[in-house]
Design a protein around this motif. Structure first.
Motif, PDB file in Angstrom:
ATOM      1  N   TYR A 132       0.874  -1.190   0.195  1.00  0.00           N
ATOM      2  CA  TYR A 132      -0.148   0.118   0.391  1.00  0.00           C
ATOM      3  C   TYR A 132       0.896   1.379  -0.109  1.00  0.00           C
ATOM      4  O   TYR A 132       0.055   2.495   0.434  1.00  0.00           O
ATOM      5  CB  TYR A 132      -0.875  -0.080   1.211  1.00  0.00           C
ATOM      6  CG  TYR A 132      -2.237  -1.211   0.504  1.00  0.00           C
ATOM      7  CD1 TYR A 132      -2.926  -1.359   0.368  1.00  0.00           C
ATOM      8  CD2 TYR A 132      -1.839  -2.509   1.690  1.00  0.00           C
ATOM      9  CE1 TYR A 132      -3.827  -2.147   0.288  1.00  0.00           C
ATOM     10  CE2 TYR A 132      -2.972  -3.583   1.751  1.00  0.00           C
ATOM     11  CZ  TYR A 132      -3.799  -3.120   0.895  1.00  0.00           C
ATOM     12  OH  TYR A 132      -4.589  -4.260   0.717  1.00  0.00           O
ATOM     13  N   THR A 176      -1.242   5.886   5.048  1.00  0.00           N
ATOM     14  CA  THR A 176      -2.103   4.631   5.006  1.00  0.00           C
ATOM     15  C   THR A 176      -2.254   4.015   6.670  1.00  0.00           C
ATOM     16  O   THR A 176      -0.800   4.390   7.385  1.00  0.00           O
ATOM     17  CB  THR A 176      -2.050   4.164   4.439  1.00  0.00           C
ATOM     18  OG1 THR A 176      -0.998   3.180   4.554  1.00  0.00           O
ATOM     19  CG2 THR A 176      -1.632   4.304   2.332  1.00  0.00           C
ATOM     20  N   GLY A 216      -4.745  -0.494   3.842  1.00  0.00           N
ATOM     21  CA  GLY A 216      -4.243   0.768   3.526  1.00  0.00           C
ATOM     22  C   GLY A 216      -5.224   1.779   2.767  1.00  0.00           C
ATOM     23  O   GLY A 216      -5.281   2.504   2.114  1.00  0.00           O
ATOM     24  N   GLN A 217      -5.618   2.220   3.645  1.00  0.00           N
ATOM     25  CA  GLN A 217      -6.627   3.181   3.939  1.00  0.00           C
ATOM     26  C   GLN A 217      -6.028   4.440   4.314  1.00  0.00           C
ATOM     27  O   GLN A 217      -5.139   4.212   5.256  1.00  0.00           O
ATOM     28  CB  GLN A 217      -8.019   2.828   4.850  1.00  0.00           C
ATOM     29  CG  GLN A 217      -9.041   2.189   5.235  1.00  0.00           C
ATOM     30  CD  GLN A 217      -9.933   2.601   3.790  1.00  0.00           C
ATOM     31  OE1 GLN A 217      -9.909   3.584   2.670  1.00  0.00           O
ATOM     32  NE2 GLN A 217      -9.538   1.501   2.320  1.00  0.00           N
ATOM     33  N   PRO A 218      -6.092   5.421   3.016  1.00  0.00           N
ATOM     34  CA  PRO A 218      -5.889   6.677   3.497  1.00  0.00           C
ATOM     35  C   PRO A 218      -5.664   7.346   4.968  1.00  0.00           C
ATOM     36  O   PRO A 218      -6.705   7.716   4.808  1.00  0.00           O
ATOM     37  CB  PRO A 218      -5.968   7.620   1.706  1.00  0.00           C
ATOM     38  CG  PRO A 218      -6.822   7.180   1.857  1.00  0.00           C
ATOM     39  CD  PRO A 218      -7.234   5.428   2.057  1.00  0.00           C
ATOM     40  N   ASN A 219      -4.605   8.321   5.029  1.00  0.00           N
ATOM     41  CA  ASN A 219      -5.050   9.174   6.596  1.00  0.00           C
ATOM     42  C   ASN A 219      -5.814  10.418   6.123  1.00  0.00           C
ATOM     43  O   ASN A 219      -5.980  10.664   7.139  1.00  0.00           O
ATOM     44  CB  ASN A 219      -3.782   9.283   7.306  1.00  0.00           C
ATOM     45  CG  ASN A 219      -3.758   8.131   7.420  1.00  0.00           C
ATOM     46  OD1 ASN A 219      -3.813   7.637   8.129  1.00  0.00           O
ATOM     47  ND2 ASN A 219      -1.823   8.349   7.765  1.00  0.00           N
ATOM     48  N   TYR A 226      -4.109  12.254  -0.049  1.00  0.00           N
ATOM     49  CA  TYR A 226      -2.183  11.251   0.607  1.00  0.00           C
ATOM     50  C   TYR A 226      -1.076  12.156   1.322  1.00  0.00           C
ATOM     51  O   TYR A 226       0.088  11.753   1.173  1.00  0.00           O
ATOM     52  CB  TYR A 226      -2.152  10.333  -0.306  1.00  0.00           C
ATOM     53  CG  TYR A 226      -3.288   9.394  -0.575  1.00  0.00           C
ATOM     54  CD1 TYR A 226      -2.950   8.373  -0.529  1.00  0.00           C
ATOM     55  CD2 TYR A 226      -3.745  10.064  -2.437  1.00  0.00           C
ATOM     56  CE1 TYR A 226      -4.060   7.402  -0.950  1.00  0.00           C
ATOM     57  CE2 TYR A 226      -5.087   9.098  -1.919  1.00  0.00           C
ATOM     58  CZ  TYR A 226      -4.976   7.850  -1.915  1.00  0.00           C
ATOM     59  OH  TYR A 226      -6.453   7.120  -2.127  1.00  0.00           O
ATOM     60  N   PRO A 242       1.135   5.931  -1.465  1.00  0.00           N
ATOM     61  CA  PRO A 242      -0.131   5.112  -1.835  1.00  0.00           C
ATOM     62  C   PRO A 242      -1.315   6.182  -2.645  1.00  0.00           C
ATOM     63  O   PRO A 242      -2.052   5.340  -3.659  1.00  0.00           O
ATOM     64  CB  PRO A 242      -0.672   5.134   0.195  1.00  0.00           C
ATOM     65  CG  PRO A 242      -0.297   5.876   0.737  1.00  0.00           C
ATOM     66  CD  PRO A 242       1.235   6.669  -0.590  1.00  0.00           C
ATOM     67  N   ASN A 275      -0.912   0.771  -5.575  1.00  0.00           N
ATOM     68  CA  ASN A 275      -1.878  -0.105  -4.364  1.00  0.00           C
ATOM     69  C   ASN A 275      -0.893  -1.065  -5.488  1.00  0.00           C
ATOM     70  O   ASN A 275      -1.547  -1.825  -6.316  1.00  0.00           O
ATOM     71  CB  ASN A 275      -2.814   0.385  -4.079  1.00  0.00           C
ATOM     72  CG  ASN A 275      -3.646  -0.333  -3.686  1.00  0.00           C
ATOM     73  OD1 ASN A 275      -3.400  -1.294  -3.217  1.00  0.00           O
ATOM     74  ND2 ASN A 275      -5.415   0.000  -2.929  1.00  0.00           N
ATOM     75  N   GLN A 279       2.029   3.657  10.399  1.00  0.00           N
ATOM     76  CA  GLN A 279       1.826   2.910   9.127  1.00  0.00           C
ATOM     77  C   GLN A 279       1.956   1.516   9.464  1.00  0.00           C
ATOM     78  O   GLN A 279       3.452   1.732   9.312  1.00  0.00           O
ATOM     79  CB  GLN A 279       2.149   3.165   7.692  1.00  0.00           C
ATOM     80  CG  GLN A 279       1.769   2.090   7.157  1.00  0.00           C
ATOM     81  CD  GLN A 279       2.430   2.622   5.644  1.00  0.00           C
ATOM     82  OE1 GLN A 279       3.322   3.732   5.118  1.00  0.00           O
ATOM     83  NE2 GLN A 279       2.236   1.641   4.300  1.00  0.00           N
TER      84      GLN A 279
END
Length: 351
Positions: free
Chosen positions: A137, A142, A147-150, A154, A243, A247, A300
């Motif tokens: 990711y 993330t 791997g969800q974005p903060n 990004y 990311p 991915n 992460q």
């Protein structure tokens, strides 16, 4: 002529491919089963020399310098393609040399590159060995095993996350031992202190071959309203690892499924669930101001993300092994060569 020369038994040449001129180091008969070694960020093919000589003579071993690394051609990198420019370069090299069904070994960034190669050219991969690979990711920005974005843009990943003083040290050909010199960064983070390589000067010289520009290392950046106020640009290697553009979770369902060896050190500070190069981790330690907190910006889980994708790979019928070397940092093939070589050869002989 390389200075100092390559270790005895190795040769080097420049191969002109349809995409670029690539400097490669070789050992063995090209008619033998090929092993291709892909180096990591701010390094080069010469980091593989000792491993190349340790591998049995019935393999043909080749290690290229990536574009703008070592002595390969300096070309811009389109980060919006993730690491596909690197993967396409590798494919062009393999086609030019008529290398089929290689064992691919990738270290750090090189791990992401060979995963991308497998995504794009699965049928031409005999096996994958991921040596301290980056997360599927991307690097930075993330959270969670998926791997969800903060942040939507990004922020916290890409070219703006590199240490500006380290970039200047590379540009200034700094061979000293100051706090952000390539030598110090290597000995502090590539390796687990107090390890020092007998080939330290060679490695430093190879790091200094790194071409620094907004389209190469580390890449460009854009300002962000989100912490830490920088987001990825569109050029260069650190953005290719963002990311936003990288991915590789689809690796879990590729067909066919080459066997995978994942080998890493237990004290890796670069690719870790608490990486010292992750701005969220540095914020948590109070080293980057304004950190919003662990609820929205946790460190992460790079290792956890890789394991989750490989577990999904196994759920789809693939096979992988995870080997963790004790008292070892980010460079298992250099720090623990005997254990690394044994693990690699045991794996290759089963394929």
């Amino acid at each position: 002529m390389l200075n100092p020369p390559l270790l005895a038994g190795l040769t080097a040449r420049v191969v002109q491919t349809p995409r670029l001129a690539m400097h490669v180091i070789e050992r063995g008969d090209p008619k033998n089963q090929p092993i291709v070694l892909v180096h990591g960020n701010v390094s080069a093919a010469r980091f593989w020399e000792e491993l190349m000589l340790a591998l049995p003579n019935d393999y043909y071993v080749i290690a290229p310098d990536l574009r703008s690394y070592g002595r390969s051609e300096r070309l811009p990198l389109d980060a919006t393609r993730g690491v596909r420019d690197f993967s396409d370069d590798l494919d062009s090299l393999l086609q030019t040399l008529a290398i089929n069904q290689p064992h691919l070994v990738g270290w750090s960034l090189g791990g992401n590159i060979i995963v991308q190669y497998a995504l794009d050219h699965t049928a031409n991969v005999r096996s994958l060995t991921l040596v301290a690979p980056g997360s599927p990711y991307g690097y930075g920005g993330t959270q969670g095993l998926d791997g969800q974005p903060n942040s939507p843009d990004y922020a916290g990943s890409g070219g703006g996350t590199a240490n500006a003083a380290f970039i200047e040290a590379l540009k200034n050909q700094d061979r000293g031992d100051g706090p952000v010199s390539p030598r110090t960064i290597m000995n502090t983070f590539y390796f687990k202190p107090p390890f020092r390589s007998s080939r330290e000067d060679v490695f430093v010289d190879e790091m200094l071959q790194m071409y620094c520009s907004p389209q190469n290392y580390p890449g460009d950046l854009v300002a962000s309203a989100n912490w830490p106020l920088v987001a990825p640009g569109t050029g260069g290697v650190n953005n290719a690892l963002s990311p936003k553009y990288l991915n590789q979770s689809d690796f879990a369902s590729i067909q066919p499924q080459p066997p995978v060896l994942w080998i890493r050190g237990d004290a890796d500070q670069i690719v870790s669930d608490a990486s010292m190069f992750d701005l969220c981790m540095l914020g948590q330690l109070g080293l980057v101001p304004g950190w919003p907190g662990a609820e929205t910006h946790p460190a992460q889980p790079m290792v956890g993300q890789m394991r989750a994708v490989l577990e999904n790979y196994a759920a789809h019928g693939g096979e992988y092994q995870e080997t963790v070397l004790a008292n070892c940092g980010h460079s298992p093939h250099i720090e623990q060569p005997s254990l690394f070589n044994t693990a690699l050869l045991d794996f290759l002989t089963q394929v």
